[in-house]
Design a protein around this motif. Structure first.
Motif, PDB file in Angstrom:
ATOM      1  N   ARG A 102      33.767 -18.231  -7.409  1.00 54.97           N
ATOM      2  CA  ARG A 102      33.024 -18.078  -6.148  1.00 54.97           C
ATOM      3  C   ARG A 102      33.966 -17.925  -4.961  1.00 54.97           C
ATOM      4  NH1 ARG A 102      27.638 -21.871  -7.124  1.00 54.97           N
ATOM      5  NH2 ARG A 102      27.395 -21.262  -9.303  1.00 54.97           N
ATOM      6  N   GLN A 152      25.668 -27.857  -6.676  1.00 55.00           N
ATOM      7  CA  GLN A 152      26.344 -26.566  -6.787  1.00 55.00           C
ATOM      8  C   GLN A 152      25.340 -25.456  -7.114  1.00 55.00           C
ATOM      9  OE1 GLN A 152      29.119 -25.331  -6.076  1.00 55.00           O
ATOM     10  NE2 GLN A 152      29.967 -23.955  -7.610  1.00 55.00           N
ATOM     11  N   ASP A 153      24.400 -25.729  -8.007  1.00 59.09           N
ATOM     12  CA  ASP A 153      23.371 -24.741  -8.333  1.00 59.09           C
ATOM     13  C   ASP A 153      22.526 -24.415  -7.109  1.00 59.09           C
ATOM     14  OD1 ASP A 153      24.197 -24.545 -10.945  1.00 59.09           O
ATOM     15  OD2 ASP A 153      22.734 -25.984 -11.713  1.00 59.09           O
ATOM     16  N   ARG A 156      24.279 -22.068  -4.770  1.00 59.46           N
ATOM     17  CA  ARG A 156      24.358 -20.687  -5.254  1.00 59.46           C
ATOM     18  C   ARG A 156      23.335 -19.799  -4.545  1.00 59.46           C
ATOM     19  NH1 ARG A 156      23.496 -21.537 -10.334  1.00 59.46           N
ATOM     20  NH2 ARG A 156      25.646 -21.474 -11.081  1.00 59.46           N
ATOM     21  N   ARG A 159      24.102 -17.506  -1.253  1.00 54.12           N
ATOM     22  CA  ARG A 159      24.720 -16.182  -1.292  1.00 54.12           C
ATOM     23  C   ARG A 159      23.668 -15.074  -1.332  1.00 54.12           C
ATOM     24  NH1 ARG A 159      26.802 -12.719   0.404  1.00 54.12           N
ATOM     25  NH2 ARG A 159      28.520 -11.449  -0.356  1.00 54.12           N
ATOM     26  N   ASP A 219      28.437 -20.374  -1.373  1.00 50.27           N
ATOM     27  CA  ASP A 219      27.828 -20.668  -2.675  1.00 50.27           C
ATOM     28  C   ASP A 219      28.690 -21.619  -3.495  1.00 50.27           C
ATOM     29  OD1 ASP A 219      29.819 -18.786  -2.902  1.00 50.27           O
ATOM     30  OD2 ASP A 219      28.785 -17.554  -4.382  1.00 50.27           O
ATOM     31  N   CYS A 220      29.689 -22.214  -2.856  1.00 49.23           N
ATOM     32  CA  CYS A 220      30.612 -23.126  -3.542  1.00 49.23           C
ATOM     33  C   CYS A 220      30.591 -24.474  -2.834  1.00 49.23           C
ATOM     34  CB  CYS A 220      32.017 -22.536  -3.538  1.00 49.23           C
ATOM     35  SG  CYS A 220      33.261 -23.564  -4.353  1.00 49.23           S
TER      36      CYS A 220
END
Length: 288
Positions: A102, A152-153, A156, A159, A219-220
């Motif tokens: 990412r 983290q999901d 995502r 983005r 997204d990280c």
């Protein structure tokens, strides 16, 4: 794209153990970890030695018999790096799977991006669900592996909604740097900021003056436990010294505007609003 992860280390063995473990689990073919043990006590020293012996093809160990300070330790690690991307990572962090991909995608989005940072629970203006800046405070969130993977999901999805925000400052807890930046402006200013705190502000400004831009990989998400190598009182003093130094070198107005730009960035504000709802809904926040 191969990446070298430089981790300056000074004591706090359990944080170091978890940080190394998460980094090892995230490595791709050709990636390396460069541990710089900056005069740690035996408990932490042994963890570093053990990791290097267990993973000789992917971990390089640099050992300082006495502490030289964060910036000197970081530069020692950078000097061992060979990859196109170098990441300076605090030893009190936990990284997720796919974080390197990412960060790399953010670099690939614009050839002028020289510096990239992730979101975090304790990353200054990169913090979610709320801004955390100054002192040892952070967003106290669930930090078990399952919760961090879910966070983290969740990140995502950003983005798909937003462009990578371009900012004037990337927080130093996790800062990814394109090799060309070092080639053009050199390393961290270890003479002015030997113990850290302000060195990344100076580095970002010097990189931007050389034509590079800084961006956030939204997204990280990298977990940051924060302030384990210094007492809160010492940290406060170092922050004030670093700010004064940057005010003198780069101008107080530029420093102030850079912080305000990240604080008020419309994409980051929208992300914080979405994160506040998600963290509350999923029970990721902990009671103070």
């Amino acid at each position: 794209m191969k990446t070298d992860i430089v981790i300056p280390i000074h004591d706090s063995p359990e944080d170091v153990r978890r940080c190394i473990s998460s980094c090892v689990a995230s490595l791709r073919a050709g990636d390396r970890i460069i541990l710089v043990d900056d005069g740690s006590a035996p408990a932490t020293e042994n963890i570093c030695i053990g990791a290097a012996e267990k993973y000789p093809s992917s971990i390089v160990l640099v050992r300082h018999s006495e502490g030289r300070g964060f910036s000197r330790a970081a530069n020692a690690g950078i000097g061992k790096a060979e990859s196109p991307i170098v990441i300076l990572l605090n030893s009190d962090t936990v990284v997720p799977p796919e974080w390197l991909d990412r960060i790399e995608a953010c670099f690939a989005s614009n050839p002028n991006i020289g510096i990239v940072g992730p979101l975090s629970n304790a990353g200054g203006w990169q913090s979610i669900p709320e801004i955390v800046f100054g002192g040892p405070k952070n967003n106290r969130i669930a930090s078990d592996d399952v919760s961090l993977e879910k966070i983290q999901d969740f990140c995502r999805s950003f983005r798909d909604l937003y462009e990578y925000p371009v900012v004037d400052q990337i927080n130093g807890f996790c800062i990814a740097i394109r090799r060309e930046v070092f080639e053009r402006i050199g390393m961290l200013d270890e003479k002015s900021f030997p113990k850290g705190y302000g060195e990344e502000v100076d580095f970002n400004f010097r990189a931007q003056d050389a034509g590079f831009i800084s961006a956030i990989a939204i997204d990280c998400f990298v977990y940051h436990d924060k302030t384990k190598s210094y007492t809160p009182e010492t940290r406060k003093e170092l922050v004030a010294e670093g700010r004064a130094r940057n005010d003198r070198v780069h101008g107080a107005f530029r420093v102030k505007e850079a912080m305000a730009g990240s604080r008020d960035n419309p994409i980051l504000k929208a992300i914080r609003a979405r994160a506040a709802q998600a963290f509350a809904k999923n029970g990721w926040m902990l009671d103070e």
